[in-house]
Motif scaffolding. Structure first.
Motif, PDB file in Angstrom:
ATOM      1  N   SER C  98       1.136  -1.217  -0.271  1.00 51.22           N
ATOM      2  CA  SER C  98       0.377  -0.051  -0.017  1.00 51.22           C
ATOM      3  C   SER C  98       0.932   1.736   0.007  1.00 51.22           C
ATOM      4  O   SER C  98       0.458   2.327  -0.894  1.00 51.22           O
ATOM      5  CB  SER C  98      -1.405   0.157   1.186  1.00 51.22           C
ATOM      6  N   ASN C  99       2.039   1.635   0.766  1.00 50.32           N
ATOM      7  CA  ASN C  99       3.008   2.647   0.706  1.00 50.32           C
ATOM      8  C   ASN C  99       3.648   2.922  -0.466  1.00 50.32           C
ATOM      9  O   ASN C  99       3.275   3.910  -0.733  1.00 50.32           O
ATOM     10  CB  ASN C  99       3.803   2.596   2.276  1.00 50.32           C
ATOM     11  N   THR C 100       4.568   1.547  -0.902  1.00 51.91           N
ATOM     12  CA  THR C 100       5.214   1.765  -2.284  1.00 51.91           C
ATOM     13  C   THR C 100       4.284   2.704  -3.393  1.00 51.91           C
ATOM     14  O   THR C 100       4.966   2.917  -4.639  1.00 51.91           O
ATOM     15  CB  THR C 100       6.067   0.445  -2.313  1.00 51.91           C
ATOM     16  N   THR C 101       2.324   1.531  -3.764  1.00 50.06           N
ATOM     17  CA  THR C 101       2.048   1.913  -4.643  1.00 50.06           C
ATOM     18  C   THR C 101       1.335   3.300  -4.069  1.00 50.06           C
ATOM     19  O   THR C 101       1.622   4.243  -5.769  1.00 50.06           O
ATOM     20  CB  THR C 101       1.045   0.571  -3.851  1.00 50.06           C
ATOM     21  N   ALA C 102       1.029   3.464  -3.583  1.00 47.03           N
ATOM     22  CA  ALA C 102       0.277   4.942  -3.105  1.00 47.03           C
ATOM     23  C   ALA C 102       1.093   6.368  -3.622  1.00 47.03           C
ATOM     24  O   ALA C 102       1.630   7.234  -4.273  1.00 47.03           O
ATOM     25  CB  ALA C 102      -0.064   5.593  -1.992  1.00 47.03           C
ATOM     26  N   ILE C 131      -6.582   5.868   0.163  1.00 45.61           N
ATOM     27  CA  ILE C 131      -6.628   7.220   1.456  1.00 45.61           C
ATOM     28  C   ILE C 131      -4.923   7.610   1.180  1.00 45.61           C
ATOM     29  O   ILE C 131      -4.940   8.122   1.386  1.00 45.61           O
ATOM     30  CB  ILE C 131      -6.804   5.995   2.776  1.00 45.61           C
ATOM     31  N   ARG C 132      -4.217   6.640   1.026  1.00 41.31           N
ATOM     32  CA  ARG C 132      -2.271   6.970   1.418  1.00 41.31           C
ATOM     33  C   ARG C 132      -2.208   7.774   0.268  1.00 41.31           C
ATOM     34  O   ARG C 132      -1.819   9.639   0.037  1.00 41.31           O
ATOM     35  CB  ARG C 132      -1.464   5.941   1.392  1.00 41.31           C
ATOM     36  N   ALA C 133      -2.559   7.790  -0.805  1.00 41.07           N
ATOM     37  CA  ALA C 133      -2.774   8.735  -1.800  1.00 41.07           C
ATOM     38  C   ALA C 133      -3.467   9.880  -1.697  1.00 41.07           C
ATOM     39  O   ALA C 133      -3.025  11.083  -3.120  1.00 41.07           O
ATOM     40  CB  ALA C 133      -3.068   8.320  -3.360  1.00 41.07           C
ATOM     41  N   ASP C 274       6.219   4.462   7.340  1.00 44.62           N
ATOM     42  CA  ASP C 274       5.627   4.673   6.642  1.00 44.62           C
ATOM     43  C   ASP C 274       5.182   5.540   5.687  1.00 44.62           C
ATOM     44  O   ASP C 274       6.466   6.114   4.953  1.00 44.62           O
ATOM     45  CB  ASP C 274       4.844   5.505   7.970  1.00 44.62           C
ATOM     46  N   PHE C 275       3.928   5.832   4.873  1.00 42.05           N
ATOM     47  CA  PHE C 275       3.422   5.704   3.788  1.00 42.05           C
ATOM     48  C   PHE C 275       4.436   7.774   3.482  1.00 42.05           C
ATOM     49  O   PHE C 275       4.628   7.650   2.055  1.00 42.05           O
ATOM     50  CB  PHE C 275       2.581   6.219   3.272  1.00 42.05           C
TER      51      PHE C 275
END
Lengths: 287, 287, 287
Positions: C98-102, C131-133, C274-275
């Motif tokens: 999730s973090n690296t993709t966002a 959410i992260r994006a 984290d992101f």
């Protein structure tokens, strides 16, 4: 050829601690197994025995870990029974850090001193570290007492030690302050504290007043420590005229002993590093 | 870039044997998984397919192990079905050592000899090694018989071989001494014994008297061996005018073939090393 | 001293993807744990904290993976709560990528452009990447809208973001074509599609006609893609006057960011990646 350490333990997750320590001891590859059942041992050990031949066999070894020491001892027996003749690999036992901790605790006490004829008490000594420390102190020539809150428990442990290790330890009950005083009054020179983390075993006014007492060591790293007035970093620190060794000083030496023992495993294919052998490695390491 | 071997098997603990052998074959890192369920395969294989691109993809490969061969075959099918086009990694199948053992058994028999037109029997041949050995012997040009105590079992296996491998094997029943005599009397030149460890298949007086018999090989390493009068270390040993190959001679070659096949895996990203390909690697290795 | 990455996740099998990526990022040894329960975390983390001292501590780090992001977040909280003072190791969170993709999704959009004052919509944005994006786009200066088929779900997510990240995102409902048109008509410049694989979110006639729309990015790699007329390999490809980024272009950058973040972990012992931190690493990497 890679030095491979097969790490076996009954706990569901193979210890991070032991694996990192193995790498720092020069192991090229740990192959870790958690949740090991007795009936799985034979196949795992065969994998170590039958993959490398002749002199190369010394590049594979087995480490036995896990928090439950009696369970790990059963794994150990099964592993040793699986070998036949020269077709075997070296094995190190250090479930719950018991062997390396006991070796470190007693080396702190013994280093540079002659313990022959000294009187030592292992307080709260019925756990794995306490039992091993008591035997090692006896082998150093001490007269050893081992305490428990329950006398029957101390007696059982001492009987077991007598049967398995041919070493005589005197069981004593310590249920309160008066009992501590009484045992120290027997002319105790050394107190090794192996109690539960966060439980105080020796009040400062008691140990400070014990005239024969020379050395106090404690493996408890969680305050309150086993010895009131001690600090975890005490490393041959003199307080109240006694020499004190705290949990971090002992723990640092434990790490060195642990690495040294793992390194030693790969010198031949027939080592069985239980607490007596690990203690010897610890003593040689100092020299 | 590290050569990484993803080891998958259905048994709860990933084999020590296969992992050590992989390291000795030059693998930099094994990532082992025991207890692999069919529905977990896709994600694990995606992890191999999508982490390294282009020519680097050949540095990841998959090994399929485990003691249950049919279960492992299902894992294999699922793995191969997960790839698409060129986005794939090399795969080696050696559940229960079946492929490398069968290759070693047949290479011992075939090395330096022309097997065309020879008559071979695979005794107790319905297990994974026996089935593979029968097919390999047939591919070498032998007329092959495959025995079982139960005729229907031998027939079923031979039918399955015919359907899947386009190779004709003749099923025979061997329920007692008389049956052994009868099959050897058909002019058998080669006997490959694939029976259960500790179960004797050939009496010495029987095999010694079989005039057409030239070569006997046996993968049973537990006494009593499959062949009375053989030793596990027999390696082209002549006894009673026959050439004998015992389990340790075959096992030593198996180890070399296993390492050679693992090494071969990393030459490209599209190899599927099942028993025929592993047998070819074994033959090339000798040259 | 080996760089050791302790990989923890709740899924039963520790990710192949994350382990291979770690090795390619320069990690010497991954120690992987699948099926990690919250109550097992403390012991595992202690193993990282207490094996290496002083400056050496930076050679151990923890990676948190797994497909279930909320479960992984609980592991993260437990890990961070286990450290005390300087006795800690660096930690990277990338559950389900999730973090690296966002970070990759937003870097594709932000690279070489000033996003201040732009209007961005994150379509199907209530999952971990969405959410992260949304937060990262807001931190780049965009006015951000986040859509869900169910308004209450979008509102809940935006409220959670406000409370935890002090960032204002506007929730919108997109239940059909008309809703898409309506949100694009608000002058949207950027559309980031974070929908379920195989589900189309934007019809070509709709996005082609949206006059304010400049950039469209989509993380869906399974046809039909989230954006009709896009190709997964689109990498700043101009179509219909818009700049398009497809799942493979984003995925390739994600891999670089992932490796760069893992590499960064070992620079000191106190990083918490984290992101937001991973996004910063991604931006620095470009420079």
């Amino acid at each position: 050829m890679k030095k491979i350490l097969i790490h076996l333990e009954a706990d569901s997750k193979a210890s991070v601690f032991d694996q990192i320590t193995a790498y720092d001891a020069g192991v090229d590859q740990v192959i870790p197994y958690g949740g090991v059942e007795l009936e799985e041992v034979t196949n795992l050990v065969y994998g170590a025995m039958f993959t490398r031949g002749g002199d190369n066999l010394k590049n594979s070894a087995i480490f036995i870990g896990g928090t439950n020491v009696p369970t790990a001892e059963k794994l150990m027996q099964k592993i040793l029974a699986t070998f036949f003749g020269d077709v075997r690999v070296s094995v190190m036992f250090d479930a719950n850090g018991s062997n390396t901790t006991a070796a470190a605790l007693v080396r702190k006490i013994a280093y540079g001193r002659d313990l022959k004829g000294k009187k030592a008490v292992v307080l709260a000594g019925t756990g794995p570290v306490g039992i091993r420390a008591a035997i090692l102190l006896a082998k150093e020539g001490c007269e050893v007492f081992l305490s428990s809150r329950i006398l029957a428990r101390a007696e059982e442990v001492c009987k077991h030690i007598q049967e398995n290790n041919k070493v005589t330890i005197t069981p004593v009950q310590i249920a309160g302050e008066k009992d501590v005083q009484e045992i120290l009054d027997r002319g105790i020179n050394i107190a090794a504290c192996c109690g539960t983390p966060g439980v105080q075993l020796l009040d400062q006014k008691v140990w400070a007043a014990a005239s024969s007492l020379e050395i106090i060591a404690d493996i408890n790293a969680v305050y309150p420590l086993g010895v009131e007035g001690m600090k975890v970093t005490d490393n041959a620190k003199e307080r109240e005229g006694k020499i004190l060794y705290g949990a971090i000083a002992i723990g640092n030496l434990k790490m060195k002993i642990h690495r040294s023992a793992v390194h030693n495993l790969f010198e031949s294919n027939n080592k069985v590093l239980d607490f007596v052998e690990i203690y010897k490695i610890a003593a040689q390491m100092e020299g």
